[in-house]
Design a protein around this motif. Structure first.
Motif, PDB file in Angstrom:
ATOM      1  N   LYS A  13      84.779  18.375   2.381  1.00  0.00           N
ATOM      2  CA  LYS A  13      84.660  19.830   2.493  1.00  0.00           C
ATOM      3  C   LYS A  13      84.239  20.285   3.892  1.00  0.00           C
ATOM      4  N   TRP A  14      83.303  19.549   4.517  1.00  0.00           N
ATOM      5  CA  TRP A  14      82.712  19.999   5.785  1.00  0.00           C
ATOM      6  C   TRP A  14      83.212  19.222   7.000  1.00  0.00           C
ATOM      7  N   GLY A  15      84.104  18.258   6.797  1.00  0.00           N
ATOM      8  CA  GLY A  15      84.716  17.562   7.924  1.00  0.00           C
ATOM      9  C   GLY A  15      84.130  16.199   8.245  1.00  0.00           C
ATOM     10  N   HIS A  16      82.880  15.971   7.910  1.00  0.00           N
ATOM     11  CA  HIS A  16      82.259  14.662   8.150  1.00  0.00           C
ATOM     12  C   HIS A  16      80.898  14.612   7.471  1.00  0.00           C
ATOM     13  N   ALA A  17      80.381  13.407   7.336  1.00  0.00           N
ATOM     14  CA  ALA A  17      79.061  13.211   6.750  1.00  0.00           C
ATOM     15  C   ALA A  17      77.992  13.296   7.844  1.00  0.00           C
ATOM     16  N   VAL A  18      76.770  13.569   7.439  1.00  0.00           N
ATOM     17  CA  VAL A  18      75.614  13.588   8.339  1.00  0.00           C
ATOM     18  C   VAL A  18      74.511  12.780   7.650  1.00  0.00           C
ATOM     19  N   ARG A  19      73.851  11.924   8.424  1.00  0.00           N
ATOM     20  CA  ARG A  19      72.736  11.128   7.893  1.00  0.00           C
ATOM     21  C   ARG A  19      71.602  11.114   8.899  1.00  0.00           C
ATOM     22  N   ARG A  20      70.504  10.526   8.493  1.00  0.00           N
ATOM     23  CA  ARG A  20      69.339  10.376   9.360  1.00  0.00           C
ATOM     24  C   ARG A  20      69.466   9.119  10.197  1.00  0.00           C
ATOM     25  N   CYS A  21      68.989   9.193  11.427  1.00  0.00           N
ATOM     26  CA  CYS A  21      68.872   8.003  12.265  1.00  0.00           C
ATOM     27  C   CYS A  21      67.452   7.474  12.111  1.00  0.00           C
TER      28      CYS A  21
END
Length: 114
Positions: free
Chosen positions: A53-61
């Motif tokens: 839906k949003w184009g890519h995933a985001v996670r914590r470093c």
């Protein structure tokens, strides 16, 4: 469509394949990691659905070389904000880092870390 150039500092290694790129159990409540639909205000159930839906995933470093509220080592970095309440380094899958450590178990990477 052209392929983006690899980050010269990482020899092409990115967060997507790094063992320090993680999801925590409460990340479904983080609007930057799991944003709500602007019309329905509902959140997607899986990281794959979010990425679709949003184009890519985001996670914590969670790289130990990235510190919070302290002077970084020569080869490190620090994250801070004005309130000193909460600051984290969130990255997209294509961010490159000189501290990349391969996630050898990428196909069995846990969805959530405690």
């Amino acid at each position: 469509m052209t392929t983006p150039a690899a980050n010269p500092n990482t020899c092409g290694a990115t967060c997507l394949t790094c063992k320090h790129w993680v999801l925590d159990k409460d990340d479904r409540y983080n609007p930057l990691i799991s944003p709500e639909d602007p019309v329905t205000y509902e959140q997607e159930e899986t990281e794959e659905a979010i990425a679709a839906k949003w184009g890519h995933a985001v996670r914590r470093c969670r790289c130990p070389k990235i510190t919070f509220y302290q002077r970084p080592e020569r080869d490190g970095a620090t994250v801070c904000d004005g309130s000193a309440y909460m600051a984290e380094l969130l990255t997209g899958p294509d961010f490159g880092c000189i501290h990349h450590e391969s996630n050898k178990a990428l196909s069995t990477k846990p969805e959530v870390e405690a």
